[in-house]
Design an enzyme around this catalytic site. Sequence first.
Site, PDB file in Angstrom:
ATOM      1  N   GLU A  82     -18.241  19.399 -14.061  1.00  0.00           N
ATOM      2  CA  GLU A  82     -19.689  19.562 -13.854  1.00  0.00           C
ATOM      3  C   GLU A  82     -20.273  18.398 -13.062  1.00  0.00           C
ATOM      4  O   GLU A  82     -21.144  18.589 -12.206  1.00  0.00           O
ATOM      5  CB  GLU A  82     -20.400  19.704 -15.203  1.00  0.00           C
ATOM      6  CG  GLU A  82     -19.872  20.817 -16.092  1.00  0.00           C
ATOM      7  CD  GLU A  82     -19.689  22.142 -15.375  1.00  0.00           C
ATOM      8  OE1 GLU A  82     -20.509  22.479 -14.501  1.00  0.00           O
ATOM      9  OE2 GLU A  82     -18.712  22.845 -15.684  1.00  0.00           O
ATOM     10  N   GLY A  88     -18.253  27.944 -20.111  1.00  0.00           N
ATOM     11  CA  GLY A  88     -17.821  26.672 -20.674  1.00  0.00           C
ATOM     12  C   GLY A  88     -18.899  25.637 -20.492  1.00  0.00           C
ATOM     13  O   GLY A  88     -19.221  24.876 -21.397  1.00  0.00           O
ATOM     14  N   GLU A 133     -23.494  23.552 -14.223  1.00  0.00           N
ATOM     15  CA  GLU A 133     -23.801  22.316 -13.516  1.00  0.00           C
ATOM     16  C   GLU A 133     -25.259  22.163 -13.104  1.00  0.00           C
ATOM     17  O   GLU A 133     -25.551  21.545 -12.074  1.00  0.00           O
ATOM     18  CB  GLU A 133     -22.919  22.207 -12.264  1.00  0.00           C
ATOM     19  CG  GLU A 133     -23.197  23.233 -11.165  1.00  0.00           C
ATOM     20  CD  GLU A 133     -22.366  24.493 -11.248  1.00  0.00           C
ATOM     21  OE1 GLU A 133     -22.271  25.209 -10.242  1.00  0.00           O
ATOM     22  OE2 GLU A 133     -21.810  24.771 -12.330  1.00  0.00           O
ATOM     23  N   ASN A 134     -26.191  22.669 -13.894  1.00  0.00           N
ATOM     24  CA  ASN A 134     -27.602  22.495 -13.563  1.00  0.00           C
ATOM     25  C   ASN A 134     -27.869  21.038 -13.198  1.00  0.00           C
ATOM     26  O   ASN A 134     -27.479  20.116 -13.918  1.00  0.00           O
ATOM     27  CB  ASN A 134     -28.477  22.879 -14.758  1.00  0.00           C
ATOM     28  CG  ASN A 134     -28.058  24.190 -15.378  1.00  0.00           C
ATOM     29  OD1 ASN A 134     -28.036  25.226 -14.732  1.00  0.00           O
ATOM     30  ND2 ASN A 134     -27.697  24.137 -16.650  1.00  0.00           N
TER      31      ASN A 134
END
Length: 963
Positions: free
Chosen positions: A384, A347, A350-351
């Site tokens: 995120e 989906g 979260e870089n």
Amino acid sequence: MAAGFYISRVLAIVGTLVSVVALVSIIALSVLYAQEKTKNAPSPTADTTTTSSSPTPTQGPLEPWQHYRLPDTLAPFSYNITLWPRLQPDQDGLFIFTGNSTVQFVCVKDTDLIIIHANKLNFTLFKGHEARVLALHRADPAPGVLKTWVEKETQYLVLQLDGRLKAGWSYELFTDFVGELADDLGGFYRSKYEENGQEKFLATTQMQPTDARKAFPCFDEPAMKAVFHLTLIHPRETVALSNAINYEPINITINGQNLTETRFHPTELMSTYLLAFVVCEFDYIRSPVNAPVLIRIWARKQAIKEGQGDYALAKTGPILSFFEKYYSSPYPLKKSDQIALPDFSAGAMENWGLITYRETALLYNPAFSSNGDKEWVATVISHELAHMWFGNLVTMRWWNDLWLNEGFATYVSYLGANSAEPTWNISDLIVVNEVHGVMGVDALSTSHPLSAREEDILQPSHISRLFDSITYSKGAAVLRMLSNFITEGVFTEGLRTYLDTYKFNNTIYKDLWKHLQVAVDKASPALGLPEPVEDIMNRWVLQMGYPVVTVDTRTGRISQKHFLLDPEAVVDRPSSYNYEWIVPITWIKTGITQKPLWLTTKEATNINMTLSGEDWLLVNLKTSGFYRVNYDQGNWERLLAKLDNNHQDIPEINRAQLISDAFNLARAKLVNTTLALRTTKFLVNERSYMPWLTASRNLNYYILMFDRSAVYGPMQAYMVKQVTPLFLYYEDLTKNWTMIPEKHSDQYNQVMAILLACRNGLKACEDLTSDWFTAWMNNPANNTIFPNLRSAVYCNAIAAGGQREWDFAWKMYKNASIASEAEKLLSAMACSRQPWILTRYLQYCLDSNKVRKQDATGVINSIAANTLGQPLAWDFVRANWNYLFNDYGRGAISFSSVLHSVSSRFSTDFELKQLLHFQEEVGSNMVGQGFQRVLEQTQANIKWVSSQQDQILSWFTEEASRP
């Protein structure tokens, strides 16, 4: 990550006319990442002194490179990486990238080996480009490289040195390499889209959990944090993005090609799985110049031009501000880029500083997107952004604690989204979106504890298995329970000190318990916990499952036992930890909230829980605890009477809880099945969303078991009686379907009314949806169907129609420029009642030019949800298993999800034998751990149907015939 393997929201809510799937399945329940076979990739080569792969001994001690965990001899602190992705194929038709990397590390223990992760990379070892080791800031030279090889099984590049690296000294390793820019959705990969009639490519990344090693050699473990200096070389018409802000790009020429070189500022100290970079021709919108954080929303130029990123931009700032206050910590970075990708397996991811999304998780267009689409965008962004602190700033030491990372982000995503959209009441929806669903999974004997032992999670495949609903949804549920019983203020105070103490570092879950305990000890007034936080939470984290709490209101006796859907299942706990749960008991007595209690033993007595007269008792207020509740028959009767006569005296969440508990207790043979069915009778007067959603989900199991039997007719007749008042209510509320309800939950329940009415054959509903769809077919440029209703309308109209309706939907899907609209059509086309159309549609899943790889799982699952499509999907999966497994791979296909979908109706010995034969044919390793759940569920279905069918048929027949 919002969802590891992502099942689209629309694909999760439409299903078919005979199967209602959950309407607000915000966080997908099946999450799998694993290595995918790269097509046409040449084998890695070694230098002239060795072979390409070392032999693996069959006995004796393992060599250091034969362990899946890195040795404790080296620790990186800095990388300098240059990558050049080719966005056009070479003469062999391959998309590649070239690069070089210098990693600086400190030697912790003397060693003559450098072992570093590398997977599917070819190393350039011609003269002048062989791997080189250099001692930093030392007069003495580093040892030379004696030989190198690639260890394929453990995914290492191994360098045997002709001397020893010295403890305390710092060194650097330089390598050149080539990799395939494949379309496998993992590591450094390519994505394709069409714009203005032109096919375009972009290069992007998905490193979590173990795919950074596919992009460059690295110490690819979460605790191996380092600073990353990145340079990207790319076509001049493209832009390059990464975690950090870039320096001014410069134009360069290489071998006559006019290119751009973009260098980025060094990142913060971070883990390899959070690294991200993108090369694309996208456009963006941004926050004002004077905003405290640079926020940019990136997407296809057309999407940005149409304003599809506006909602995400409007909500990102407020959600960031909420988390800054929630964590009592400023946002750790200078910018927050968020980019919508045409091809993405999860989906979102979260870089740190460059969050990647599916288009449907970031883009919103009010002319095409539903309120569910809008909520999905808000909650995924919130999930995120929550990770920017919890997960990125402070990171788990190893993947066995993934549950804390993802469970926490899932829990607080509802808080962040609720702050951005306060009128939606999203914080309550966590119960129906997360808690109820995962309770079904955790009630199986094949479930697993939240936390695994570190030594049990070694291989990439072990890590991939952790990305499931237990990790995400149960993790969220038990943390929500913890926050509730220690209070939100104490919870956030513990978070504050935890984040401040461990920022830029790694932790284990016990570190959080220690900080929460300090906050609990400082709380005033005292919280009165029966045991320390760690001891309470160990019961919920280190053992699988959850209890059913039974209350006898005649005696005041309360007790607990492990709840299993199949009471005859044999539990082989994957943990030596086996204690009674410490259960927080919240309750009301005849509508009055009582002082909370703790159940710390197998059973206890509380005289205040005895009842007399018409008093009634309800336990687990707002479903804040992760447990089910059973009562003596007398209290059940009083609760049923309250539902029938004045259901609003019971809070909405608890009305849903009563339905969920009763149906699941009945499946476990703890209450009579007719008692569970009686909890649906009050729905004829119910207008709230959560009870209806919960009822439809639980009755969906009955549909799966009986839609091919004599039970289904009377069941449909009963449901028409129950849902018709709801259908007429929304017809009146919307002035004959010409308006959108004002309340967020009413918008959902309007869709529920249409889905249930049409599925069960209410002619007014069938005519309504077919007329709307026909009007659109007659004027394709003017779709007047409200976005909220499109999923339900499309599905029902295609089911009622034939080839003409399906082909029209396919054409609209191929022409759709709005991802959420394409997704609705993609799902609805699985509702067809024409077997040959469904078979053709399944074949489309093997052609990524027709159905994107990221969408194949959702399409297969949607077809399997169709009564006619289920056997077709089962045959398709068996016939194409090897192709799907090897050429699509688990980066694109969630095999656990697919196996669950195609077998969800299995309830006969013959179908069980088919499953066992399939397992024998393909092998246990290929079907994966989730297959055992499928077997357990099928065995439970067989027993349940044989024992319950007659009783259920009789009940529905009698209730349907009542005036």
